[in-house]
Design a protein around this motif. Structure first.
Motif, PDB file in Angstrom:
ATOM      1  N   ARG A 161       0.822  -1.197   0.000  1.00  0.00           N
ATOM      2  CA  ARG A 161       0.000   0.000   0.000  1.00  0.00           C
ATOM      3  C   ARG A 161       0.865   1.260   0.000  1.00  0.00           C
ATOM      4  O   ARG A 161       0.567   2.247  -0.671  1.00  0.00           O
ATOM      5  CB  ARG A 161      -0.915  -0.023   1.228  1.00  0.00           C
ATOM      6  CG  ARG A 161      -1.970   1.058   1.237  1.00  0.00           C
ATOM      7  CD  ARG A 161      -3.025   0.823   0.191  1.00  0.00           C
ATOM      8  NE  ARG A 161      -4.134   1.747   0.362  1.00  0.00           N
ATOM      9  CZ  ARG A 161      -4.972   2.074  -0.600  1.00  0.00           C
ATOM     10  NH1 ARG A 161      -4.834   1.550  -1.794  1.00  0.00           N
ATOM     11  NH2 ARG A 161      -5.960   2.910  -0.378  1.00  0.00           N
ATOM     12  N   LEU A 169       0.815   4.210  -2.810  1.00  0.00           N
ATOM     13  CA  LEU A 169       0.469   5.597  -2.534  1.00  0.00           C
ATOM     14  C   LEU A 169       1.635   6.553  -2.727  1.00  0.00           C
ATOM     15  O   LEU A 169       1.468   7.658  -3.228  1.00  0.00           O
ATOM     16  CB  LEU A 169      -0.059   5.704  -1.095  1.00  0.00           C
ATOM     17  CG  LEU A 169      -1.411   5.027  -0.874  1.00  0.00           C
ATOM     18  CD1 LEU A 169      -1.651   4.794   0.593  1.00  0.00           C
ATOM     19  CD2 LEU A 169      -2.530   5.869  -1.466  1.00  0.00           C
ATOM     20  N   GLN A 217      -7.404  -5.059   2.235  1.00  0.00           N
ATOM     21  CA  GLN A 217      -7.428  -3.602   2.149  1.00  0.00           C
ATOM     22  C   GLN A 217      -8.795  -3.067   2.560  1.00  0.00           C
ATOM     23  O   GLN A 217      -9.826  -3.673   2.287  1.00  0.00           O
ATOM     24  CB  GLN A 217      -7.119  -3.152   0.717  1.00  0.00           C
ATOM     25  CG  GLN A 217      -5.723  -3.505   0.248  1.00  0.00           C
ATOM     26  CD  GLN A 217      -4.665  -2.816   1.089  1.00  0.00           C
ATOM     27  OE1 GLN A 217      -4.856  -1.695   1.541  1.00  0.00           O
ATOM     28  NE2 GLN A 217      -3.553  -3.493   1.313  1.00  0.00           N
ATOM     29  N   ASP A 242     -12.969   1.625   1.823  1.00  0.00           N
ATOM     30  CA  ASP A 242     -13.112   3.058   1.573  1.00  0.00           C
ATOM     31  C   ASP A 242     -11.989   3.828   2.259  1.00  0.00           C
ATOM     32  O   ASP A 242     -11.463   3.416   3.287  1.00  0.00           O
ATOM     33  CB  ASP A 242     -14.463   3.561   2.099  1.00  0.00           C
ATOM     34  CG  ASP A 242     -15.637   2.824   1.453  1.00  0.00           C
ATOM     35  OD1 ASP A 242     -15.708   2.827   0.222  1.00  0.00           O
ATOM     36  OD2 ASP A 242     -16.453   2.256   2.201  1.00  0.00           O
ATOM     37  N   GLU A 243     -11.645   4.966   1.668  1.00  0.00           N
ATOM     38  CA  GLU A 243     -10.697   5.872   2.303  1.00  0.00           C
ATOM     39  C   GLU A 243     -11.414   6.653   3.404  1.00  0.00           C
ATOM     40  O   GLU A 243     -12.607   6.951   3.313  1.00  0.00           O
ATOM     41  CB  GLU A 243     -10.122   6.843   1.265  1.00  0.00           C
ATOM     42  CG  GLU A 243      -9.333   6.178   0.144  1.00  0.00           C
ATOM     43  CD  GLU A 243      -8.013   5.598   0.625  1.00  0.00           C
ATOM     44  OE1 GLU A 243      -7.560   5.977   1.737  1.00  0.00           O
ATOM     45  OE2 GLU A 243      -7.443   4.776  -0.105  1.00  0.00           O
ATOM     46  N   GLN A 281       1.167   1.872   5.753  1.00  0.00           N
ATOM     47  CA  GLN A 281       1.365   2.940   4.778  1.00  0.00           C
ATOM     48  C   GLN A 281       2.509   3.861   5.187  1.00  0.00           C
ATOM     49  O   GLN A 281       3.161   4.465   4.340  1.00  0.00           O
ATOM     50  CB  GLN A 281       0.080   3.760   4.640  1.00  0.00           C
ATOM     51  CG  GLN A 281      -1.057   2.982   3.991  1.00  0.00           C
ATOM     52  CD  GLN A 281      -2.374   3.713   4.088  1.00  0.00           C
ATOM     53  OE1 GLN A 281      -2.414   4.856   4.505  1.00  0.00           O
ATOM     54  NE2 GLN A 281      -3.454   3.049   3.718  1.00  0.00           N
ATOM     55  N   GLN A 315      -3.660   9.392   7.398  1.00  0.00           N
ATOM     56  CA  GLN A 315      -4.259   8.898   6.162  1.00  0.00           C
ATOM     57  C   GLN A 315      -3.711   9.707   4.976  1.00  0.00           C
ATOM     58  O   GLN A 315      -3.701  10.942   5.018  1.00  0.00           O
ATOM     59  CB  GLN A 315      -5.784   9.035   6.207  1.00  0.00           C
ATOM     60  CG  GLN A 315      -6.474   8.102   7.179  1.00  0.00           C
ATOM     61  CD  GLN A 315      -6.580   6.675   6.661  1.00  0.00           C
ATOM     62  OE1 GLN A 315      -6.163   6.368   5.543  1.00  0.00           O
ATOM     63  NE2 GLN A 315      -7.137   5.790   7.470  1.00  0.00           N
ATOM     64  N   GLY A 360      -4.690  10.695   2.130  1.00  0.00           N
ATOM     65  CA  GLY A 360      -5.526  11.741   1.555  1.00  0.00           C
ATOM     66  C   GLY A 360      -5.774  12.910   2.487  1.00  0.00           C
ATOM     67  O   GLY A 360      -6.353  13.919   2.082  1.00  0.00           O
TER      68      GLY A 360
END
Length: 691
Positions: free
Chosen positions: A318, A322, A364, A367-368, A403, A492, A494
């Motif tokens: 992941r 990203l 995974q 949803d984000e 991550q 996170q 995002g």
């Protein structure tokens, strides 16, 4: 059920698994002696070529796996995998080895009855426990958690000699026909895409992404074989030679011996040091290679294919997806990505793959996480025992930690449950984890032990911050204090750059104050951005490791912040460090960037230059004095004024005067073509910047 009937049933199920192209997961509970005897009998009734074994009592014909083999297992295969959990349960190795079992193979777990097993110590997790915990007696929570996850999965369960749960057999996969050497239509498409990287436009890399067992490594070997027949030269790199074996084997099977030198395996650190040329670079298991290395390879080679496990036991995919793919979009806007979905080692819906992904939290999130800046957030605080009733929250935390760091593995999940000195603090909103930090409780070492560490006579596990303060900073008394070390912090992807990480660090400090913690610390591979983040949070640097990571070229930094203890000690340690670093830049830190050297080192306060000395520098700026005559004066002037100078100018002078870099290195850094042009530029900058 008589043992003979049970063994016959298992043999029949193994044959059925082969017909359905799946693996057969079997969990066998009982006593150690009985199950080892039963396993010997089972192995005598089933034909196999390769047997892998985890734990004690391995038969003579078995490959006995150890904890050092995780990455070496990538790409290897076996017919039967036996896990003897009576001698310990190494979660990392269990997860890693499951991918080796071929279709029609058996994955066999031998263990005590679940209720008894979760009450026992797990010596296989010795490396996860800090001093003074003893793995031979410590009872962690990982096995109990894993059993809960396991109970929800599709597998055969046997109690002694009775089958208590049968497999829910998946439907047969539809038959597909693909011409050799391909195993699936997706693999054929992958090979065609690899070939196009060589024949198409330059600087348009390809990313092959898939879960394990989708045939991406084989696709690399097949494509290399086709390119070799046309005279192309290919380089293959991977995290280890073992991880490259599948691609190499397919290549050699498809080419004549005379062409075998057309594909060369080269370790990635060697690739970065050498001036290698090739028509194509293949990078297998790219997610297990640090992002800075991948970025350097991307700069070095114009035609490149990255094959990556996007998630799996390594927990690294992941982060690759990203971080590095974002870099690809910036540097090579025409890059392509091909996702391989169709398993080739076994069919879709394979029970063992589903069991491993679910039980080790490798799936995974769908949803984000979303963040509403106008809504309230709250802070969570979790200890090892809390996760038994918070599996969904643990899954969010584990993915977020994965991550944040390219080397996150299943053992990190196990440590969260087995190490009582680890705690997790979170920033949450609407049951979603927006940010999290992994914190290690350290210190409070006996004075005699702290002194022995200071003298270099002892080292203890799980107290990195305490040991470094005692040994490297020569302050053994600090190792006796209660300390918290922030091992990892992650926001996170995002939601980054919205001050959530700073909020979390502020909360951690408040919690540390309430817990009467003396100091907070953190250690990590330093970059300019990370250094700034921690400095803004009030941390100061007290140590820089003297060797850089061979993969990322990053030096390990140790930063400290006073909580309930004296901030003056932090200031003293920081000053002690920065002046020592200034003296040792050229000798001990050849790979440190000038940007970091300026941020971390501090010269002794020099005296002001005399009028005569300033006149000499002015003459240099006018081209009337050689550099060699005034270099010592320029150093004194720079030490007085470096903080106010423009970034490019001060980084050049830092590299030249503090780090003593060679002229070829200086020219490479500045982009200038000769020593004279560089000195002319320095002279001009000197005049412009208020000499």
């Amino acid at each position: 059920m008589p043992l003979t009937a049970l063994l016959a049933q298992l043999q029949q199920w193994q044959q059925q698994a082969a017909q359905l192209h799946i693996r057969l997961p079997v969990i066998w509970q009982g006593t150690a002696d009985a199950l080892l005897s039963h396993t010997t009998a089972l192995l005598s009734t089933i034909s196999y070529d390769k047997l892998y074994w985890l734990g004690a009592e391995a038969p003579a014909d078995a490959v006995n796996l150890t904890g050092k083999q995780n990455y070496q297992l990538l790409g290897s295969e076996c017919d039967i995998l036996v896990i003897n959990a009576f001698s310990g349960f190494n979660a990392d190795l269990v997860a890693a080895s499951a991918g080796c079992v071929k279709a029609g193979g058996i994955w066999l777990l031998l263990c005590p009855p679940f209720a008894k097993w979760q009450q026992e110590a797990n010596p296989a997790h010795k490396s996860l426990l800090p001093y003074p915990l003893d793995a031979a007696s410590h009872q962690g929570h990982f096995v109990a958690f894993w059993q809960t996850q396991l109970a929800q999965q599709n597998s055969v369960i046997i109690d002694d000699e009775q089958i208590s749960r049968q497999l829910n057999w998946p439907a047969a996969a539809p038959l597909t026909f693909v011409a050799a050497p391909y195993i699936s239509t997706e693999q054929q498409t992958a090979v065609e895409s690899i070939l196009h990287v060589v024949s198409g436009h330059r600087r348009r890399p390809l990313v092959l992404a898939a879960d394990r067992g989708r045939g991406k490594s084989a696709a690399l070997g097949i494509a290399a074989a086709q390119l070799a027949t046309t005279g192309k030269q290919i380089i293959l790199t991977a995290p280890s030679p073992q991880a490259a074996q599948t691609a190499l084997q397919h290549f050699r099977q498809l080419t004549e011996a005379a062409l075998h030198n057309r594909l060369q395996f080269v370790p990635f650190d060697q690739l970065l040091r050498a001036d290698s040329n090739a028509d194509l670079l293949l990078v297998d298991e790219a997610a297990a290679i640090p992002t800075p290395v991948l970025q350097q390879l991307l700069q070095r080679f114009s035609r490149i294919v990255f094959a990556s496990t996007e998630h799996g036991y390594e927990g690294t995919g992941r982060g690759f997806q990203l971080r590095f793919q974002q870099h690809l979009s910036t540097q090579c806007p025409g890059w392509k990505k091909l996702q391989l979905q169709q398993p080739v080692r076994y069919q879709t819906g394979d029970p063992l793959e589903q069991l491993i992904f679910a039980a080790f939290l490798l799936q995974q999130p769908a949803d984000e996480a979303l963040y509403d800046a106008n809504a309230a957030v709250h802070f969570g605080h979790y200890h090892s025992a809390d996760w038994l009733s918070s599996a969904a929250k643990l899954q969010q935390v584990f993915h977020l930690l994965s991550q944040a760091h390219y080397q996150t593995q299943v053992k990190d999940l196990a440590a969260l449950l087995d190490n009582p000195q680890l705690q997790v603090m979170t920033l949450e909103q609407h049951e979603q984890v927006l940010a999290c930090a992994l914190i290690s409780s350290e210190g409070q070492l006996p004075a005699a032990l702290a002194t022995a560490i200071y003298h270099g006579e002892r080292r203890v596990q799980g107290h990195l911050l305490a040991q470094s303060l005692a040994f490297h900073s020569a302050r053994p008394e600090l190792a006796a204090l209660p300390l918290w070390r922030v091992m990892r912090i992650s926001v996170q992807p995002g939601l980054q750059r919205r001050q959530l990480g700073n909020q979390l660090l502020s909360h951690i400090k408040q919690a540390a104050q309430q817990a009467d913690i003396s100091y907070l610390g953190s250690s990590f591979g330093v970059t300019a951005g990370l250094l700034q983040f921690w400095q803004q949070a009030g941390y100061v640097t007290v140590r820089l490791g003297s060797s850089s990571d061979k993969a990322s070229a990053e030096y390990s930094i140790l930063m400290l912040q006073a909580v309930t203890a004296s901030a003056e000690i932090c200031h003293q340690l920081q000053q002690q460090f920065s002046t020592a670093l200034y003296s040792n830049l050229a000798l001990l830190y050849p790979q440190l960037s000038a940007e970091l050297a300026l941020a971390l080192a501090a010269p002794p306060q020099p005296a002001a230059l005399s009028t005569t000395e300033l006149e000499q520098l002015k003459l240099f700026s006018e081209g009337k004095r050689p550099f060699e005559l005034i270099s010592h004066l320029l150093l004194s002037w720079f030490n007085l004024h470096y903080r106010r100078l423009p970034a490019e100018f001060k980084q050049t002078l830092c590299a030249l005067l503090w780090q003593r870099r060679s002229w070829p290195e200086i020219l490479q850094q500045t982009g200038l073509h000769s020593k004279k042009s560089c000195l002319d530029w320095i002279a001009a900058q000197l005049a412009v910047n208020g000499l």
